[in-house]
Design a protein around this motif. Sequence first.
Motif, mmCIF file in Angstrom:
data_model
loop_
_atom_site.group_PDB
_atom_site.id
_atom_site.type_symbol
_atom_site.label_atom_id
_atom_site.label_comp_id
_atom_site.label_asym_id
_atom_site.label_seq_id
_atom_site.Cartn_x
_atom_site.Cartn_y
_atom_site.Cartn_z
ATOM 1 N N PRO A 105 73.092 32.060 65.702
ATOM 2 C CA PRO A 105 73.075 32.023 65.052
ATOM 3 C C PRO A 105 72.525 32.511 63.374
ATOM 4 O O PRO A 105 71.071 32.128 64.198
ATOM 5 C CB PRO A 105 73.733 31.286 64.595
ATOM 6 C CG PRO A 105 73.852 30.338 65.924
ATOM 7 C CD PRO A 105 73.479 31.454 66.919
ATOM 8 N N ILE A 106 72.251 32.599 62.258
ATOM 9 C CA ILE A 106 71.078 33.051 61.754
ATOM 10 C C ILE A 106 71.293 32.284 59.967
ATOM 11 O O ILE A 106 72.394 32.520 59.255
ATOM 12 C CB ILE A 106 71.288 34.283 61.064
ATOM 13 C CG1 ILE A 106 71.038 35.106 62.547
ATOM 14 C CG2 ILE A 106 69.649 34.745 60.381
ATOM 15 C CD1 ILE A 106 71.283 37.377 61.972
ATOM 16 N N ARG A 107 70.446 31.927 59.711
ATOM 17 C CA ARG A 107 70.437 30.832 58.675
ATOM 18 C C ARG A 107 69.520 31.853 57.533
ATOM 19 O O ARG A 107 68.918 32.334 57.424
ATOM 20 C CB ARG A 107 69.509 28.900 58.554
ATOM 21 C CG ARG A 107 69.998 28.567 56.788
ATOM 22 C CD ARG A 107 68.697 27.527 57.895
ATOM 23 N NE ARG A 107 68.884 26.850 56.291
ATOM 24 C CZ ARG A 107 68.432 25.569 55.922
ATOM 25 N NH1 ARG A 107 67.530 24.733 57.341
ATOM 26 N NH2 ARG A 107 68.477 24.597 55.030
ATOM 27 N N PHE A 108 70.437 31.519 56.277
ATOM 28 C CA PHE A 108 69.634 32.469 54.860
ATOM 29 C C PHE A 108 70.198 31.588 53.639
ATOM 30 O O PHE A 108 71.031 30.899 53.932
ATOM 31 C CB PHE A 108 71.044 33.345 54.182
ATOM 32 C CG PHE A 108 71.314 34.115 56.110
ATOM 33 C CD1 PHE A 108 70.588 35.673 56.167
ATOM 34 C CD2 PHE A 108 71.790 34.442 56.637
ATOM 35 C CE1 PHE A 108 70.063 36.002 56.981
ATOM 36 C CE2 PHE A 108 72.229 35.963 57.687
ATOM 37 C CZ PHE A 108 71.770 36.399 57.820
ATOM 38 N N GLY A 109 68.755 30.989 53.035
ATOM 39 C CA GLY A 109 68.755 30.528 52.028
ATOM 40 C C GLY A 109 68.812 28.904 52.994
ATOM 41 O O GLY A 109 68.143 28.883 53.902
ATOM 42 N N LYS A 110 69.113 28.189 51.699
ATOM 43 C CA LYS A 110 68.984 26.857 52.277
ATOM 44 C C LYS A 110 70.878 26.244 53.179
ATOM 45 O O LYS A 110 69.945 25.277 53.750
ATOM 46 C CB LYS A 110 69.501 25.877 50.860
ATOM 47 C CG LYS A 110 67.284 26.237 50.123
ATOM 48 C CD LYS A 110 67.705 25.208 48.202
ATOM 49 C CE LYS A 110 66.820 25.768 48.147
ATOM 50 N NZ LYS A 110 66.355 24.622 46.749
ATOM 51 N N ARG A 111 71.628 27.306 52.509
ATOM 52 C CA ARG A 111 73.044 26.112 53.042
ATOM 53 C C ARG A 111 73.797 27.204 53.967
ATOM 54 O O ARG A 111 75.087 27.469 54.483
ATOM 55 C CB ARG A 111 74.059 26.042 51.614
ATOM 56 C CG ARG A 111 73.480 27.289 50.561
ATOM 57 C CD ARG A 111 74.284 26.191 49.483
ATOM 58 N NE ARG A 111 74.467 27.142 48.547
ATOM 59 C CZ ARG A 111 74.983 27.816 47.287
ATOM 60 N NH1 ARG A 111 76.045 26.640 47.259
ATOM 61 N NH2 ARG A 111 74.805 28.854 46.267
ATOM 62 N N LEU A 112 73.187 28.870 53.383
ATOM 63 C CA LEU A 112 74.224 29.374 54.411
ATOM 64 C C LEU A 112 73.736 30.419 55.611
ATOM 65 O O LEU A 112 72.915 30.967 55.972
ATOM 66 C CB LEU A 112 74.375 31.261 53.752
ATOM 67 C CG LEU A 112 75.046 32.199 53.954
ATOM 68 C CD1 LEU A 112 76.524 31.680 53.412
ATOM 69 C CD2 LEU A 112 75.278 33.518 53.046
ATOM 70 N N TRP A 113 74.838 30.441 57.121
ATOM 71 C CA TRP A 113 74.294 30.420 58.080
ATOM 72 C C TRP A 113 75.961 31.395 58.572
ATOM 73 O O TRP A 113 77.026 31.556 57.794
ATOM 74 C CB TRP A 113 74.567 29.437 58.978
ATOM 75 C CG TRP A 113 74.146 28.570 59.315
ATOM 76 C CD1 TRP A 113 73.897 26.851 58.136
ATOM 77 C CD2 TRP A 113 73.206 28.077 60.010
ATOM 78 N NE1 TRP A 113 72.766 26.637 58.914
ATOM 79 C CE2 TRP A 113 72.023 26.963 59.679
ATOM 80 C CE3 TRP A 113 72.481 29.152 61.093
ATOM 81 C CZ2 TRP A 113 70.977 27.053 60.367
ATOM 82 C CZ3 TRP A 113 71.699 28.769 61.994
ATOM 83 C CH2 TRP A 113 70.400 27.461 61.872
#
Length: 293
Positions: A105-113
């Motif tokens: 799993p990868i997180r982008f910005g504050k709220r998006l995975w």
Amino acid sequence: MPWIQLRVHTTEKHAETVSDMLMSWGAQAVSFVDAQDTPIYEPLPGEVIYWANTVVVGLFDAEHKMDKVIKQLEQVSLFKNGVQYKLEQLEDKDWEREWMDNFHPIRFGKRLWVCPSWRDIPDPTAVNVMLDPGLAFGTGTHPTTALCMEWLDGQDLSAATVVDFGCGSGILGIAALKLGAKRVVGVDIDPQAIEASLANATRNGVSGQIELYLPKDQPSLQADVVVANILAGPLAQLSAVISAYVKPGGWLALSGILESQAQSVIDAYSAEFEFDPVAVKEEWVRLSARKKQ
């Protein structure tokens, strides 16, 4: 199944010939590798470009009679000064499982995975895109995709219409829908990309909000947001087509561009758009701009 890999050094002129020979001698697959780390930035769709010094890599069953292949290779007239080759035994692995185990799993910005469909969701309260890349490019691991995902995370997409030009796996369009967009139109030249995008949209429960088209079928519309993560050359060449999708006052995000190529792409759109500062990640850039009223 164990495999043997035959690496043959050749030139751009003879790469295709060597590939055909290896296939005719029993190779199960053939690929091409740059012998001297000379970058090729942007072949056009359908175009094949080889490096001046190319390594042709043939994959053979480990039981294949490689001594016979080498003997045939040494007799080829184009290697009049001797053939440079290397045989390598590949470890017998479940390569699909190996790839799956290394996709996290990868997180982008504050709220998006972005989460592989076979892994647990790290944060159930976040905006989670469940992704199986399947047959098309786009997992979020490449800097260009990451730049676009981070940009989308920072936008207010409430009730927006979004065009994903060059949709690949559908990752950007699906993320836009999960972030509040009302409608997404995805366009790609590859039928397999359309197939992968639809499968991923279904997996994420948004198939009813996404429309997918090949270029010959693409609709005429103006969207609030357009994202295009392809390559600098096509982005410049297709600037009129891509620009037409953006309504006055709408937003455009472009990626698949190296830092050295950014200005040429900006120049192709600057008559109609006002650009934000360039975002850079590992030599790749994202351009974002608002269309003039």
